[in-house]
Write an enzyme that holds these catalytic residues in place. Structure first.
Site, mmCIF file in Angstrom:
data_model
loop_
_atom_site.group_PDB
_atom_site.id
_atom_site.type_symbol
_atom_site.label_atom_id
_atom_site.label_comp_id
_atom_site.label_asym_id
_atom_site.label_seq_id
_atom_site.Cartn_x
_atom_site.Cartn_y
_atom_site.Cartn_z
ATOM 1 N N CYS A 73 1.016 -1.104 -0.073
ATOM 2 C CA CYS A 73 -0.087 -0.222 0.342
ATOM 3 C C CYS A 73 0.491 0.868 -0.075
ATOM 4 O O CYS A 73 1.609 1.778 0.680
ATOM 5 C CB CYS A 73 -0.594 0.415 0.972
ATOM 6 S SG CYS A 73 -1.833 1.597 1.557
ATOM 7 N N CYS A 184 -0.574 3.694 -6.696
ATOM 8 C CA CYS A 184 -1.347 2.673 -5.329
ATOM 9 C C CYS A 184 -1.774 2.025 -5.888
ATOM 10 O O CYS A 184 -1.868 1.610 -7.182
ATOM 11 C CB CYS A 184 -2.955 3.292 -5.456
ATOM 12 S SG CYS A 184 -4.005 2.324 -4.154
#
EC number: 5.1.1.3
Length: 265
Positions: A73, A184
């Site tokens: 992440c 992302c």
């Protein structure tokens, strides 16, 4: 005997990283921790994100005793790695936006950084730009809507191309970027749709680089594989209908059980 690895993300985006790792090291036994209760991480306050993620990962490590943790992440990696590495005795690998390879590849020296609102605004991202892409024009777009779109795609809902084109409209045309950093881990799951919305661009993500790093660490370190009776598990922080719809994707990734884990923050 296969070594265990724990993949952490706020949602399903870490699957894109795990797929890259699995392609290089298919012998690894996966465990997956998703903090779907608090997503999207890009909108959380920094201090809260750090405390929450470190507590959740520490609890999962205690349960499955992995040989390595991958924080799959970008929003979390830009904040939690120092504290997590100080707390754990195993290697911790994070992800960073692939700005360096994008700068090397771009022909028109115009790079788009597509990430969460938190990641595009962080000093960490700017430092990468200053170091590797100082000669490039940088366009940034922070979107939580695309995170939800990726989550919905894995739940069986087709992404809306008109909406995607609208969200990315400022990058369309010959004056837009020719290279987009998918900053992302959710966004590689939408790579084909992004390519349809912006046919002139090349999308770059961090999956392969992270997989190479994981492989190198396993080759250099003495890894304790641990007990074999621990089943590959998906931990989640919120039970939901979408999670049930996404289970097929997690099952295909090698997870055989699912279990709720409560956050201490």
């Amino acid at each position: 005997m296969s070594a265990r690895i724990l993949i952490f993300d706020s949602g399903v985006g870490g699957l894109s990283v795990w797929q890259a790792i699995h392609s290089r090291m298919p012998e690894l036994q996966p465990f997956y921790l998703m903090d779907n209760e608090a997503q999207p991480y890009g909108e959380l306050a920094d201090d809260y994100l750090v405390k929450r993620a470190v507590a959740l990962i520490s609890d999962a490590v205690a349960q499955c005793a992995p040989a390595m943790v991958v924080v799959a992440c970008n929003s979390a990696s830009t904040l939690v790695l120092p504290e997590l590495r100080a707390k754990l005795e195993i290697p911790v690998v994070g992800v960073v936006p692939a700005i360096k390879p994008a700068a090397l590849q771009s022909k028109n020296k115009h790079i788009g950084i597509l990430a969460t609102p938190g990641t595009v605004a962080r000093a960490y991202t700017q430092a990468l730009i200053d170091e590797f892409a100082a000669d490039c024009q940088i366009s940034r777009l922070g979107s939580s809507e695309l995170v939800l779109m990726a989550e919905q795609k894995l739940a069986g809902q087709a992404p809306s191309l008109p909406l995607l084109r609208q969200l990315l409209s400022s990058w369309a045309g010959i004056e837009g970027p020719d290279t987009i950093v998918l900053g992302c881990t959710h966004f590689p799951l939408l790579a084909s749709e992004i390519q349809q919305a912006l046919p002139q661009v090349c999308c770059i993500d961090s999956g392969d680089a992270i997989a190479r790093r994981v492989e190198a660490l396993f080759q250099d370190a003495s890894i304790d594989a641990g007990p074999t009776e621990v089943p590959s598990t998906l931990w989640f922080t919120k039970r939901s209908e979408s999670l049930g719809a996404q289970w097929a994707a997690f099952s295909a990734a090698g997870l055989v059980e699912s279990q709720e884990i409560k956050s201490r923050h």
